[in-house]
Design a protein around this motif. Structure first.
Motif, PDB file in Angstrom:
ATOM      1  N   ARG A 122       0.829  -1.206   0.000  1.00  0.00           N
ATOM      2  CA  ARG A 122       0.000   0.000   0.000  1.00  0.00           C
ATOM      3  C   ARG A 122       0.867   1.261   0.000  1.00  0.00           C
ATOM      4  O   ARG A 122       1.879   1.331   0.690  1.00  0.00           O
ATOM      5  CB  ARG A 122      -0.922   0.017   1.229  1.00  0.00           C
ATOM      6  N   LEU A 126       1.413  11.573  -0.518  1.00  0.00           N
ATOM      7  CA  LEU A 126       2.303  12.607  -0.005  1.00  0.00           C
ATOM      8  C   LEU A 126       1.689  13.984  -0.181  1.00  0.00           C
ATOM      9  O   LEU A 126       0.746  14.172  -0.937  1.00  0.00           O
ATOM     10  CB  LEU A 126       3.647  12.558  -0.741  1.00  0.00           C
ATOM     11  N   GLY A 127       2.237  14.957   0.540  1.00  0.00           N
ATOM     12  CA  GLY A 127       1.812  16.344   0.390  1.00  0.00           C
ATOM     13  C   GLY A 127       0.815  16.771   1.438  1.00  0.00           C
ATOM     14  O   GLY A 127       0.171  15.940   2.083  1.00  0.00           O
ATOM     15  N   ASP A 128       0.701  18.068   1.629  1.00  0.00           N
ATOM     16  CA  ASP A 128      -0.237  18.654   2.583  1.00  0.00           C
ATOM     17  C   ASP A 128       0.060  18.164   4.006  1.00  0.00           C
ATOM     18  O   ASP A 128       1.013  17.460   4.255  1.00  0.00           O
ATOM     19  CB  ASP A 128      -1.686  18.322   2.229  1.00  0.00           C
TER      20      ASP A 128
ATOM     21  N   ILE B  35      12.692   2.890   5.926  1.00  0.00           N
ATOM     22  CA  ILE B  35      13.711   2.369   5.011  1.00  0.00           C
ATOM     23  C   ILE B  35      13.695   3.235   3.764  1.00  0.00           C
ATOM     24  O   ILE B  35      12.633   3.474   3.192  1.00  0.00           O
ATOM     25  CB  ILE B  35      13.391   0.914   4.606  1.00  0.00           C
ATOM     26  N   VAL B  37      14.940   3.555  -0.139  1.00  0.00           N
ATOM     27  CA  VAL B  37      15.493   2.835  -1.284  1.00  0.00           C
ATOM     28  C   VAL B  37      15.580   3.774  -2.473  1.00  0.00           C
ATOM     29  O   VAL B  37      14.782   4.703  -2.606  1.00  0.00           O
ATOM     30  CB  VAL B  37      14.649   1.580  -1.652  1.00  0.00           C
ATOM     31  N   THR B  58       7.800  14.567   6.827  1.00  0.00           N
ATOM     32  CA  THR B  58       8.232  13.874   5.612  1.00  0.00           C
ATOM     33  C   THR B  58       7.098  13.819   4.598  1.00  0.00           C
ATOM     34  O   THR B  58       7.284  14.100   3.411  1.00  0.00           O
ATOM     35  CB  THR B  58       8.701  12.447   5.959  1.00  0.00           C
ATOM     36  N   ILE B  59       5.919  13.470   5.074  1.00  0.00           N
ATOM     37  CA  ILE B  59       4.751  13.376   4.186  1.00  0.00           C
ATOM     38  C   ILE B  59       4.408  14.752   3.607  1.00  0.00           C
ATOM     39  O   ILE B  59       4.164  14.896   2.414  1.00  0.00           O
ATOM     40  CB  ILE B  59       3.544  12.807   4.961  1.00  0.00           C
ATOM     41  N   ALA B  60       4.435  15.767   4.462  1.00  0.00           N
ATOM     42  CA  ALA B  60       4.029  17.102   4.015  1.00  0.00           C
ATOM     43  C   ALA B  60       5.042  17.718   3.050  1.00  0.00           C
ATOM     44  O   ALA B  60       4.674  18.365   2.063  1.00  0.00           O
ATOM     45  CB  ALA B  60       3.835  18.019   5.222  1.00  0.00           C
ATOM     46  N   LEU B  87      11.355  12.266  -1.825  1.00  0.00           N
ATOM     47  CA  LEU B  87      10.461  11.124  -1.953  1.00  0.00           C
ATOM     48  C   LEU B  87       9.732  11.092  -3.292  1.00  0.00           C
ATOM     49  O   LEU B  87       9.115  12.076  -3.706  1.00  0.00           O
ATOM     50  CB  LEU B  87       9.412  11.115  -0.839  1.00  0.00           C
ATOM     51  N   GLU B  89       7.868   8.120  -3.678  1.00  0.00           N
ATOM     52  CA  GLU B  89       6.718   7.341  -3.204  1.00  0.00           C
ATOM     53  C   GLU B  89       6.960   6.925  -1.765  1.00  0.00           C
ATOM     54  O   GLU B  89       8.102   6.727  -1.362  1.00  0.00           O
ATOM     55  CB  GLU B  89       6.541   6.090  -4.084  1.00  0.00           C
ATOM     56  N   MET B  90       5.882   6.815  -0.992  1.00  0.00           N
ATOM     57  CA  MET B  90       5.960   6.239   0.350  1.00  0.00           C
ATOM     58  C   MET B  90       5.014   5.045   0.422  1.00  0.00           C
ATOM     59  O   MET B  90       3.917   5.076  -0.133  1.00  0.00           O
ATOM     60  CB  MET B  90       5.567   7.266   1.415  1.00  0.00           C
ATOM     61  N   ARG B  91       5.469   4.012   1.103  1.00  0.00           N
ATOM     62  CA  ARG B  91       4.632   2.831   1.336  1.00  0.00           C
ATOM     63  C   ARG B  91       4.647   2.473   2.818  1.00  0.00           C
ATOM     64  O   ARG B  91       5.549   2.904   3.556  1.00  0.00           O
ATOM     65  CB  ARG B  91       5.123   1.632   0.514  1.00  0.00           C
ATOM     66  N   LEU B 100       8.365   2.547   4.006  1.00  0.00           N
ATOM     67  CA  LEU B 100       9.314   2.403   2.903  1.00  0.00           C
ATOM     68  C   LEU B 100       9.244   3.679   2.064  1.00  0.00           C
ATOM     69  O   LEU B 100       8.155   4.139   1.730  1.00  0.00           O
ATOM     70  CB  LEU B 100       8.928   1.197   2.045  1.00  0.00           C
TER      71      LEU B 100
END
Lengths: 147, 147
Positions: A122, A126-128, B35, B37, B58-60, B87, B89-91, B100
């Motif tokens: 899954r 990202l973002g916000d 992690i 990659v 990190t997400i923002a 980033l 992609e993040m999983r 990840l």
């Protein structure tokens, strides 16, 4: 564990990072992180923890053994599912507190108990600013076996 | 942390594993494994830990932030070295206790503070019983920048 571990003693930060002694660092619970990646594609398929016994058994046998924190027992990945992880290569990181295993997955080729090839099936958008409503997306291209 | 975390509450094992709520599991120290990659090759370049703030940042921002256990501070990877992790992609894994990140490495393209592209620049020989004399081998093909 009172018996000496079958690994080198930890030296200085410099010797640990730039030397050739294998001196894995186990945390307060006696565990070290182990990441399994597909030996061909490098895809991360699962992460788990090893104690010194699990690490020694993995090195000796060439198959992945872990320590189950919930069941408090040594277990071989794939012992019941058939999805054993056969090691092609093992690596250790700079400060030697993480193990990387390049593996092939035996049996039906899935590493995750949910049935997916990788546990990372899954994506996180990202973002916000994250909120409780942030919604995961399934990687529909990932192979899955009904378990 | 007393303020509510900006993530979903943990549900049952089934909803955590097969649902779409992002409900990361932080350990007793408030940390989750992350992690990184290479987004192109899938090569594992580093592992570190995030607290809820680091994960939210990190997400923002789309750049990797971590929690330093030794310095007990939030830090942005690459803030001083220039090797920020961007980033792609993040999983998250099945039980949502590991993150990840597929990244590109900014600056001179190395993720490890020792100067190697990846922190996993040494291999551990397999087979036999491990002893204190087990000797690591350097991956001489891995790109390195003098640091």
């Amino acid at each position: 564990m009172t018996a000496p571990l079958p690994f080198a003693k930890r030296g200085t930060a410099e010797t640990v990072e730039t030397g050739t002694d294998f001196a894995p660092k186990f945390d307060k619970s006696g565990l070290i992180l182990a990441i399994a990646v597909d030996a061909t594609t490098n895809e991360v398929v699962m992460v788990a923890y090893m104690n010194a016994d699990a690490l020694a058994k993995t090195i000796a046998s060439g198959e992945a053994w872990f320590w189950s924190r919930s069941r408090e027992t040594l277990w071989q990945k794939g012992e019941s599912s058939g999805n054993k992880l056969k090691l092609v290569e093992m690596r250790v990181d700079c400060d030697q507190d993480a193990i990387l295993m390049k593996v092939t997955i035996a049996g039906d080729g899935v590493a995750c108990h949910v049935g997916y090839r990788s546990c990372f099936y899954r994506t996180v958008p990202l973002g916000d600013e994250p909120t409780g409503e942030r919604t995961l997306a399934f990687d529909k291209s990932m192979p899955r076996i009904e378990k």
